[in-house]
Design a protein around this motif. Structure first.
Motif, PDB file in Angstrom:
ATOM      1  N   TRP A   1       4.265   7.811  15.274  1.00 47.60           N
ATOM      2  CA  TRP A   1       2.915   7.641  14.731  1.00 47.60           C
ATOM      3  C   TRP A   1       2.017   7.199  15.870  1.00 47.60           C
ATOM      4  O   TRP A   1       2.376   6.318  16.656  1.00 47.60           O
ATOM      5  CB  TRP A   1       2.892   6.584  13.628  1.00 47.60           C
TER       6      TRP A   1
ATOM      7  N   CYS B   1       3.029   6.137   7.741  1.00 44.25           N
ATOM      8  CA  CYS B   1       3.671   7.274   8.403  1.00 44.25           C
ATOM      9  C   CYS B   1       5.163   7.275   8.102  1.00 44.25           C
ATOM     10  O   CYS B   1       5.746   8.320   7.799  1.00 44.25           O
ATOM     11  CB  CYS B   1       3.420   7.212   9.908  1.00 44.25           C
TER      12      CYS B   1
ATOM     13  N   VAL C   1      -2.478   8.419   7.544  1.00 42.54           N
ATOM     14  CA  VAL C   1      -1.606   8.298   8.716  1.00 42.54           C
ATOM     15  C   VAL C   1      -2.350   8.533  10.025  1.00 42.54           C
ATOM     16  O   VAL C   1      -1.727   8.705  11.074  1.00 42.54           O
ATOM     17  CB  VAL C   1      -0.393   9.263   8.628  1.00 42.54           C
TER      18      VAL C   1
ATOM     19  N   CYS D   1       0.904  11.540  12.603  1.00 39.83           N
ATOM     20  CA  CYS D   1       2.292  11.274  12.191  1.00 39.83           C
ATOM     21  C   CYS D   1       3.094  12.559  12.392  1.00 39.83           C
ATOM     22  O   CYS D   1       2.750  13.601  11.815  1.00 39.83           O
ATOM     23  CB  CYS D   1       2.292  10.839  10.729  1.00 39.83           C
TER      24      CYS D   1
END
Length: 612
Positions: free
Chosen positions: A587, A551, A539, A577
């Protein structure tokens, strides 16, 4: 007439009840120029004559003293207008909306706010007012809503009858409780019963109903909490059937509940004080512990309701703001709330559920109450259509899981067996979201009992919801009602080798956790085996291998399924995230994720992968 007579905007925000239908008025909404045609105004719904529910603005210390609301700080309700209104209703009766003590409600709110980092409505500021004879409710409501101390005024819904659902299927032979069968047809309750804790031991379940047959042979040991029930329809069968599904005695005869070892509690939706689902919810919450379960076997009239006995247009009880606030408080206090979605044949994603209603739109993802919303799916009797939504079942993105909505064998009614009298009655055709709710409740109690047996502590509401959704048998058809719980899959996920510790979700080779405010990922993972570089590669920024899709997957698995937005920062904070304290999900595509980053003032919770 409108059900919410007034909702005041306070400090830049909107200040803001099978099943038994909970009636709620719905009013017409003006159609903007050039907009698409809106549904016609709904007809007036049944309400209790001469009874209003009033919510004062949060931040005040208005309490009931000597039969009148007073501000303990001596600042509110002192104006000429306030005194005039109070004098008009002097011959009426003010009541607290909740039976739980002021001190207990305040403690629950404080603990819930600490646990969630968000604001909860002060339920001590909800009151009911029985008007003296001769006063017009609309006129008085207009005077009340003009007071700066008042946030909202509601008509109190009148209790309607339980909805009638057809008998779709009657088993011919073999096991009648087929919802206990293995997946994909059932929830595999018989497998769960073989595991320590799998029958719900150490778990309490509190059912919000009208009444039940206390003398039924399956229901010994049910404890009524709060005031005694007053059933407006004098029919104990509905509650008896619900309790039998999850709590029927494991005594080798009749039915066996999904979680027969769970302690069974009962809170009345209607008492001598009137019909009040919110009060029943807080009564349950005050009498159970963290991780225990509340089942809400009620529904309410929605904006498309016509008042018909089949409850067309009915929606989940949280559409009524006082009940939503009670649910939010219970979830924040770490109680699992199972809420039946209702038998109203409604798509809850329709635009009509994001308009009117005093600005209260609980079916939008950003307003999720935290309850497990349950739809009614077709049993295996429907062949390839099994786990599709019944036509009567409400559906939409807000629903979490489903249960059987037909052919459910349980206690009560007597159309399967009645030779031993009503204390030994059984049915083969309990149905609707009424039957789906207790099936999910039993699964939740089984899962919680097993988790406590393995780990020694309870799953949170978000964690339990995530497990049931991620391990269930998917729905079929085009209407989302969520998966059917699969207890074998859910329970096996708890005991898998190398499983994540408390609050963790296994994804992409790491155990993911949502940190507390003012924690970096290094802080989050300090006591969880250390920080895992999977965080950045999963992420982080695109240059690190991360993506918005991943995410979204991580946050949804952690219990936050709302839309995730992409953002960039110019302050060098690499937050990756994360979730902000206003509930929004983000994100970052830049700068690069940094496991040591955290916001000044602790405004965000980071999603972090740890070694374990």
């Amino acid at each position: 007439m409108l059900s919410v007579l007034n909702v005041r905007r306070v400090s830049g925000r909107i200040a803001a009840l099978g099943l038994t239908c909970l009636p709620l008025l719905a009013g017409a909404v003006a159609e903007p120029a050039g907009s698409a045609p809106m549904d016609p105004p709904a007809v007036a719904r049944p309400v209790v004559p001469g009874l209003l529910e009033i919510k004062f603005v949060d931040g005040q210390e208005i309490r009931l003293r000597n039969g009148r609301p007073v501000d303990l700080r001596g600042r509110a309700l002192t104006s000429t207008a306030s005194r005039r209104v109070l004098e008009r209703v002097a011959r009426g009766a003010w009541l607290r909306s909740h039976d739980v003590s002021e001190e207990k409600l305040e403690a629950m709110r404080f603990q819930g706010q600490r646990a969630t980092g968000g604001e909860l409505a002060d339920l001590n500021l909800y009151f009911r007012l029985r008007l003296p004879p001769g006063l017009d409710a609309e006129d008085l409501a207009g005077q009340l809503r003009a007071l700066p101390e008042v946030e909202a005024v509601h008509h109190v819904p009148a209790p309607p009858p339980s909805p009638v659902v057809p008998d779709f299927y009657t088993p011919g032979s073999g096991s009648y409780q087929r919802y206990q069968d293995p997946a994909p047809g059932g929830i595999d309750g018989r497998y769960a019963a073989t595991l320590p804790g799998g029958q719900g031991s150490t778990v309490r379940i509190c059912d919000v109903e009208y009444s039940f047959n206390r003398n039924h042979v399956e229901l010994a040991g049910v404890t009524v909490v709060g005031a005694a029930p007053v059933d407006p329809f004098s029919d104990t069968n509905h509650g008896t059937a619900v309790l039998g599904i999850y709590g029927g005695a494991a005594n080798g005869q009749g039915v066996t509940g999904i979680a027969p070892m769970a302690q069974k509690l009962f809170a009345a939706a209607q008492t001598a004080s009137g019909y009040n689902v919110g009060a029943a919810i807080t009564t349950c919450a005050a009498n159970i512990g963290a991780g225990d379960v509340i089942l809400i076997e009620q529904q309410t009239w929605g904006p498309r309701s016509t008042g018909s006995s089949d409850c067309f247009g009915c929606v989940p009880v949280e559409w009524y703001k006082p009940s939503y606030d009670a649910i939010k408080l219970a979830v924040a206090a770490n109680k699992i709330v199972v809420e039946t979605a209702g038998n109203g044949s409604q798509l809850l994603d329709d635009a009509i559920y994001a308009t009117g209603n005093g600005g209260h739109y609980p079916f939008l993802a950003q307003n999720d109450s935290g309850a497990l919303l349950v739809g009614a799916g077709m049993s295996p009797a429907y062949g390839a259509s099994a786990r599709s939504a019944h036509d009567y079942s409400n559906h939409g993105s807000t629903l979490d899981v489903q249960g059987w909505g037909d052919s459910v064998v349980t206690s009560g009614y007597g159309n399967l067996f009645s030779a031993d009298g009503m204390n030994g009655w059984y049915t083969h055709s309990f149905a609707g979201t009424s039957s789906a709710g207790p099936i999910v409740t039993g699964a939740a109690a089984s899962l919680q009992g097993r988790h406590k047996s393995l780990r020694g502590y309870s799953l949170t509401p978000a964690q339990l919801k995530t497990v049931l959704r991620n391990t269930g048998t998917p729905y079929t058809g085009t209407k989302n009602i969520g998966p059917l719980p699969n207890l074998r899959g859910a329970l096996n996920s708890l005991s898998s080798p190398g499983g994540c510790t408390a609050g963790g979700v296994s994804l992409g080779g790491g155990c993911w956790y949502l940190g507390a405010y003012d924690q970096s990922c290094l802080d989050v993972c300090a006591n969880r085996g250390g920080y895992s570089t999977v965080t950045a590669s999963y992420v982080g920024a695109p240059s690190q291998g991360g993506s918005l899709t991943r995410c979204q997957q991580v946050l949804a698995s952690l219990g936050y399924a709302a839309t995730v937005s992409e953002g960039t920062r110019t302050d060098s904070l690499g937050l990756g995230c994360h979730r902000w304290n206003n509930g929004s999900l983000w994100w970052q595509s830049s700068p690069a994720f940094d496991p040591a980053s955290k916001t000044t003032g602790g405004g965000a919770q980071l999603a972090c992968a740890c070694v374990n």
